[in-house]
Scaffold this active site. Structure first.
Site, mmCIF file in Angstrom:
data_model
loop_
_atom_site.group_PDB
_atom_site.id
_atom_site.type_symbol
_atom_site.label_atom_id
_atom_site.label_comp_id
_atom_site.label_asym_id
_atom_site.label_seq_id
_atom_site.Cartn_x
_atom_site.Cartn_y
_atom_site.Cartn_z
ATOM 1 N N CYS A 140 -19.079 40.873 50.466
ATOM 2 C CA CYS A 140 -18.453 41.550 51.597
ATOM 3 C C CYS A 140 -18.994 40.970 52.901
ATOM 4 O O CYS A 140 -20.199 40.749 53.041
ATOM 5 C CB CYS A 140 -18.683 43.061 51.536
ATOM 6 S SG CYS A 140 -20.268 43.560 50.854
ATOM 7 N N GLU B 191 -15.402 49.332 60.228
ATOM 8 C CA GLU B 191 -14.613 48.186 59.777
ATOM 9 C C GLU B 191 -13.210 48.567 59.331
ATOM 10 O O GLU B 191 -12.983 49.646 58.783
ATOM 11 C CB GLU B 191 -15.330 47.498 58.608
ATOM 12 C CG GLU B 191 -16.651 46.884 58.993
ATOM 13 C CD GLU B 191 -17.296 46.118 57.853
ATOM 14 O OE1 GLU B 191 -18.042 45.169 58.159
ATOM 15 O OE2 GLU B 191 -17.072 46.454 56.677
#
Length: 249
Positions: free
Chosen positions: A104, A167
């Site tokens: 990620c 995010e």
């Protein structure tokens, strides 16, 4: 308001950087990435609003907020049906030593990774770049066609009083056997886990006081096991185009 914030990021970052005590003791490699990488600021509809340093994007603001930026997460399963987790290195500035999904990170504010054609091919390029950096999985093992975009998610979480994440993340699923050469500055451990082993793995982490990253915990709760149970079918399922609001309540 977002535009106004975007224009002040550089000044705010310089001002914060004058407080040497705030940055003291961090790993120099991770520290350099905070200033040398510009991330893509977006609104809640995934429209680009500007850019800011990785450092600024992860700093908790005076009002407790965090700048929203574009990100991605990869969920990789091997042909035995096992899911690959990684434990973030102790040197990571946000969520150190936490277990999380396979890979990620963030696309950068550069043309190749901002390309939104073909359902955001630029984000997929960023994902391939980072899985090579973190796990040593290069283009000889993993190609763009192996990485399947499922959906997007919005979430926010604080690592501590200074750092956090806010995010809009693209969620990719991969079914592939790979050879791993983990980068110790990024990754402390990697582990393949079957569904039958996963609950015991969670209990073991809990007993050792090892945390899961908040974004992985949200996906684990709402999406992971559906993907896991239907991995062959979902690899041909079209991208749903959704932005899932997965903020903790």
């Amino acid at each position: 308001m977002q535009k106004l914030l975007s224009t002040t990021f550089a000044l705010s970052s310089r001002s914060l950087a004058t407080s040497a005590s705030l940055w003291k003791g961090y790993d120099p490699v991770q520290e350099s990435l905070m200033d040398n990488e510009n991330l893509i600021l977006v609104d809640a509809e995934d429209k680009v609003t500007g850019k800011a340093s990785k450092r600024y994007c992860h700093l908790v603001q005076a009002d407790g907020s965090l700048p929203l930026h574009r990100a991605f997460s990869i969920y990789l399963f091997n042909t035995k049906g096992e899911f690959l987790l990684q434990q973030r290195s102790d040197t990571k500035i946000t969520f150190p030593a936490a277990y999380t999904n396979t890979c990620c990170s963030h696309p950068l504010y550069i043309a190749d990774e901002m390309d939104m054609s073909d359902n955001g091919i630029g984000v997929k390029r960023a994902a391939l770049r980072r899985i090579e950096t973190e796990l040593g999985v290069g283009s000889d093992q993993l190609k763009a066609e192996d990485v399947h975009l499922m959906t997007r998610m919005l979430y926010e979480a604080k690592s501590d009083s200074i750092w956090g994440e806010h995010e809009l993340a693209y969620l990719f699923v991969v079914k592939k056997d790979i050879e791993i050469k983990a980068n110790p500055n990024e990754v402390k451990d990697v582990k393949y886990v079957s569904q039958n082993e996963f609950r015991d793995f969670e209990k073991d982490c809990d007993n050792r006081d090892i945390k899961f990253t908040p974004w992985f915990s949200l996906v684990k709760r709402e999406l992971l096991f559906n993907w896991w149970n239907n991995i062959d079918r979902i690899m041909s399922t079209p991208y749903d185009g959704k932005i899932r609001h997965m903020y903790e309540k």
